[in-house]
Design an enzyme around this catalytic site. Structure first.
Site, mmCIF file in Angstrom:
data_model
loop_
_atom_site.group_PDB
_atom_site.id
_atom_site.type_symbol
_atom_site.label_atom_id
_atom_site.label_comp_id
_atom_site.label_asym_id
_atom_site.label_seq_id
_atom_site.Cartn_x
_atom_site.Cartn_y
_atom_site.Cartn_z
ATOM 1 N N HIS A 68 0.898 -1.117 0.069
ATOM 2 C CA HIS A 68 -0.007 -0.127 -0.008
ATOM 3 C C HIS A 68 0.948 1.153 -0.070
ATOM 4 C CE1 HIS A 68 -3.944 -2.007 1.901
ATOM 5 N NE2 HIS A 68 -3.455 -2.775 0.690
ATOM 6 N N GLU A 70 1.285 3.840 1.848
ATOM 7 C CA GLU A 70 1.948 4.093 3.244
ATOM 8 C C GLU A 70 3.153 3.139 3.613
ATOM 9 O OE1 GLU A 70 -2.520 5.198 3.777
ATOM 10 O OE2 GLU A 70 -1.246 3.470 2.709
ATOM 11 N N SER A 93 -7.748 7.573 3.491
ATOM 12 C CA SER A 93 -7.506 7.156 5.072
ATOM 13 C C SER A 93 -7.003 5.811 4.931
ATOM 14 C CB SER A 93 -9.117 6.898 5.602
ATOM 15 O OG SER A 93 -9.294 6.438 6.700
ATOM 16 N N CYS A 95 -5.844 2.136 5.802
ATOM 17 C CA CYS A 95 -6.313 0.665 6.191
ATOM 18 C C CYS A 95 -5.899 0.453 7.453
ATOM 19 C CB CYS A 95 -6.257 -0.345 5.034
ATOM 20 S SG CYS A 95 -4.585 -0.948 5.050
ATOM 21 N N CYS A 98 -1.913 -0.498 7.483
ATOM 22 C CA CYS A 98 -1.215 0.904 7.440
ATOM 23 C C CYS A 98 -1.313 1.493 8.704
ATOM 24 C CB CYS A 98 -1.552 1.693 6.252
ATOM 25 S SG CYS A 98 -1.060 0.656 4.682
#
Length: 162
Positions: A68, A70, A93, A95, A98
């Site tokens: 992902h 991040e 936002s 998950c 992360c």
């Protein structure tokens, strides 16, 4: 929830360096989209307001389960001892995976470009003392709306609903 309401944010926590970091994260998201990936980007900012790393969702490009935006950003940051004084910026936002990484490394502030299309583990982060700033940036919303409209199967896979 400690996050600001949609359409507003606390100006004292969304400083010009954090605006620059969100802009960099959006550039990363567009880069992912142009590579055929999921348009989510992230940036890490140190206590001086310097962007020290950027990343984007590379799940499609690398065939990865965990890359992902991040996670890619933090991987690009390398081993750092100053994470408890940094800010993580994401176009979407975070998950639970992360968010858990932000909690694990005690990142005290997370800036969220938008949480209309997906509400991650924001409650968990605030319960752990992380300050959230939700910007509700139109560009971030448009990135995700485009993905959902053009590649719904990929979107559902990315959020674990395939």
């Amino acid at each position: 929830m400690a996050a600001s309401s949609p359409g507003s944010f606390e100006s004292e926590t969304f400083t010009p360096p954090l605006r620059a970091a969100l802009d960099a994260a959006i550039e990363q998201a567009e880069k992912s989209w142009h590579e055929g990936g999921i348009p989510i980007g992230s940036a890490l900012v140190d206590e001086n307001g310097t962007i020290v790393a950027v990343g984007y969702n590379r799940r499609v490009q690398r065939g990865s389960m965990i890359l992902h935006a991040e996670m890619d950003c933090l991987e690009n940051a390398g081993r750092r001892r100053d994470l408890p004084r940094c800010t993580l910026v994401s176009t979407l936002s975070p998950c639970p995976m992360c968010s858990g990484t932000a909690i694990l490394y005690r990142i005290p502030h997370v800036v969220i470009g938008e949480h209309r299309t997906f509400l991650g583990a924001e409650d968990w982060m605030t319960q752990q003392g992380i300050k959230l700033t939700v910007v509700d940036d139109r560009r971030c919303i448009e990135l995700m709306e485009r993905l959902i409209r053009q590649k719904p199967d990929l979107w559902f896979e990315d959020i674990g609903k395939s």
